[in-house]
Write a protein that holds these residues in place. Sequence first.
Motif, PDB file in Angstrom:
ATOM      1  N   LEU A 191      -5.590   4.050   2.960  1.00  0.00           N
ATOM      2  CA  LEU A 191      -4.864   3.826   1.717  1.00  0.00           C
ATOM      3  C   LEU A 191      -5.514   2.712   0.904  1.00  0.00           C
ATOM      4  O   LEU A 191      -5.606   2.805  -0.325  1.00  0.00           O
ATOM      5  N   ARG A 247     -10.161  -5.303  -2.501  1.00  0.00           N
ATOM      6  CA  ARG A 247      -9.205  -5.597  -3.560  1.00  0.00           C
ATOM      7  C   ARG A 247      -9.494  -6.845  -4.380  1.00  0.00           C
ATOM      8  O   ARG A 247      -8.964  -6.999  -5.482  1.00  0.00           O
ATOM      9  N   THR A 301       1.569   7.498   4.053  1.00  0.00           N
ATOM     10  CA  THR A 301       1.070   8.861   3.932  1.00  0.00           C
ATOM     11  C   THR A 301      -0.326   9.019   4.518  1.00  0.00           C
ATOM     12  O   THR A 301      -0.824  10.144   4.644  1.00  0.00           O
ATOM     13  N   SER A 341      -4.671   2.705  -3.063  1.00  0.00           N
ATOM     14  CA  SER A 341      -3.211   2.751  -3.056  1.00  0.00           C
ATOM     15  C   SER A 341      -2.667   1.364  -2.735  1.00  0.00           C
ATOM     16  O   SER A 341      -2.102   1.105  -1.668  1.00  0.00           O
ATOM     17  N   ILE A 344       0.796  -1.224   0.000  1.00  0.00           N
ATOM     18  CA  ILE A 344       0.000   0.000   0.000  1.00  0.00           C
ATOM     19  C   ILE A 344       0.830   1.277   0.000  1.00  0.00           C
ATOM     20  O   ILE A 344       0.281   2.367  -0.159  1.00  0.00           O
ATOM     21  N   THR A 345       2.139   1.174   0.166  1.00  0.00           N
ATOM     22  CA  THR A 345       2.967   2.372   0.147  1.00  0.00           C
ATOM     23  C   THR A 345       3.206   2.843  -1.276  1.00  0.00           C
ATOM     24  O   THR A 345       2.892   2.153  -2.250  1.00  0.00           O
ATOM     25  N   ASN A 346       3.751   4.052  -1.399  1.00  0.00           N
ATOM     26  CA  ASN A 346       4.201   4.576  -2.699  1.00  0.00           C
ATOM     27  C   ASN A 346       3.066   4.636  -3.717  1.00  0.00           C
ATOM     28  O   ASN A 346       3.281   4.407  -4.907  1.00  0.00           O
ATOM     29  N   GLY A 347       1.873   4.919  -3.227  1.00  0.00           N
ATOM     30  CA  GLY A 347       0.735   5.011  -4.124  1.00  0.00           C
ATOM     31  C   GLY A 347       0.375   3.707  -4.799  1.00  0.00           C
ATOM     32  O   GLY A 347      -0.317   3.686  -5.818  1.00  0.00           O
ATOM     33  N   GLY A 348       0.858   2.596  -4.215  1.00  0.00           N
ATOM     34  CA  GLY A 348       0.595   1.294  -4.812  1.00  0.00           C
ATOM     35  C   GLY A 348       1.578   0.927  -5.914  1.00  0.00           C
ATOM     36  O   GLY A 348       1.427  -0.119  -6.555  1.00  0.00           O
ATOM     37  N   ASN A 349       2.598   1.743  -6.119  1.00  0.00           N
ATOM     38  CA  ASN A 349       3.602   1.461  -7.149  1.00  0.00           C
ATOM     39  C   ASN A 349       4.662   0.530  -6.573  1.00  0.00           C
ATOM     40  O   ASN A 349       5.428   0.908  -5.688  1.00  0.00           O
ATOM     41  N   GLN A 392      -8.513   4.123  -0.697  1.00  0.00           N
ATOM     42  CA  GLN A 392      -8.162   5.042  -1.783  1.00  0.00           C
ATOM     43  C   GLN A 392      -7.622   4.323  -3.016  1.00  0.00           C
ATOM     44  O   GLN A 392      -7.410   4.942  -4.057  1.00  0.00           O
TER      45      GLN A 392
END
Length: 550
Positions: A342, A447, A336, A347, A246-251, A345
Amino acid sequence: MLASTLCLLAVLVSAVLAAPLAPRAAPTVQLDQGTFIGATDGTLNKFLGIPFGKAPVGDLRFNLPVAVDPYNGTHTVTSFGPSCPQQAVNFNFPSQLEADAVNYIINSIYQIVFPAQEDCLNLNVIVPAGTKPNANLPVVARDWYAFIPGVTDRMTLIIAQLSASWPARKSKKPEWAISGCKIVSAQLTTPWKAVEIDIAYLTSPIERLALRWIQKYISAFGGDPTKVTMCMGRERGAISVALHLITNGGNSEGLFRGAFMQSGSPIPVGDITHGQADYDTLVSETGCSGAADTLQCLRQVPYDKLKKAVDASPGIFSPNSLRLTWLPRVDGKFLTDTPQNLVQQGSVANVPFVTGDCDDEGTLFSLSTLNITTEEELRSYVTSNYLPQAENKNVDQLFTLYPADITQGSPFDTGVLNALTPQYKRLAAMQGDLVFQAPRRYFLQHRSDKQSTWSFLSKRLKGLPDLGSAHATDILNIFGGGELADYLINFANNLDPNGNTVPSWPKYSASSPKLLTFTDDVVHPVTLTNDDYRVDAIDYITQLSLQFPI
């Protein structure tokens, strides 16, 4: 004549066994300008204790990790590096806890603790013997640390290495060995091998650094950097995997292509300020209260003094229980927002994942509060420890959904048994759902229709006195030759846990939330059940965790 022949054969066999084995050449690997010399037993090549990050001491203590400089020189890497420091275990077993439960806690969870020091950012690479560089084997990166203090990721590795000569359970599959989430397998239906990365670290940014190391160097060991599965143990390790998702906007940045989690999902934690009081206590006990920059002061505190202060803070077997002192929280960088926000959202890294829990996750963590015996005491505890900002009506509704009827508490489905106190099973149900079951279901509901997901529930060892199918009881389903090991092999290889040696495991979906359920039934050890237990209670405890994160 037969006796003489057998005797002669025995002598010949003894002579062969007694003959010294030819020494095996030590495996080597070239990283940058450095040569790393490992060890081999003829089945596995092991490169142990390779540093991937600079020692987090001085100004690097309590700071983001820094990668090591390019390697040079010759390094012998045949011994495990030190584990990272963890809070000491301080557990006083309650007198009413049965011997089998005590034995489980001591021998199944807190069995081996390795020497620890701050300079601990090292990893282990284990690869089938004979593997050449660029062999493109799938890679499993695993972390078996837990937020439970004193647990080491090395424990499972040692146990697993003893399994290298275990016979296959089924004629369709030859001998296999597993190391935590590392699988070394000759074949399933087709030849399959894997490289394992065993990482010693404590925080998710450090894990991220280790994943970057894999991308840079794993091909030299024979691994494929495009086929990395995060398989990071139970609880803390699994929660850490979820945080990477879930970090880095899911990237995912191409650092992994799948995830396998046991007893851990995006945890319902809040802002970093929720830990301010504990930080202030640590600052005070280390003599840093008067410093203009308390964090910089903590970086200079002698290690032994700092470790003593951390050990004195509330641990998981303190009355704080799952409101852990040193939880990952929203820091504005790695996280974040709250993990569940997240998820909401979107992410989330769009990769296949497996996640599951044990049926009675909360029992182990409710042993430290057996002094709570009345509803009034339980209400006071839940309010002060988990819901200090909630209204009375919130607690009223929670207690209605988690009633005092001990037959509805955890260990679930055990009737009037295991009621160590009138409130023990009730609190165990609440805590297990709050930190484990509710976050898992929430994650999957958001998800499962967007990516491939599978979920399981372990109801094995339900007869364990006082604890039932407690936290970590699913470990035997991996290390004991259970079905979960096969599912893991399949997933790491094909991003799908299914294969011809195990029962079919359908994907989880919001419209058909199926759980692969492991039971003690010898006739039907694996079944499919619906993820619809305690729907109203879990939905409400999820609402509370969104509104009042830990």
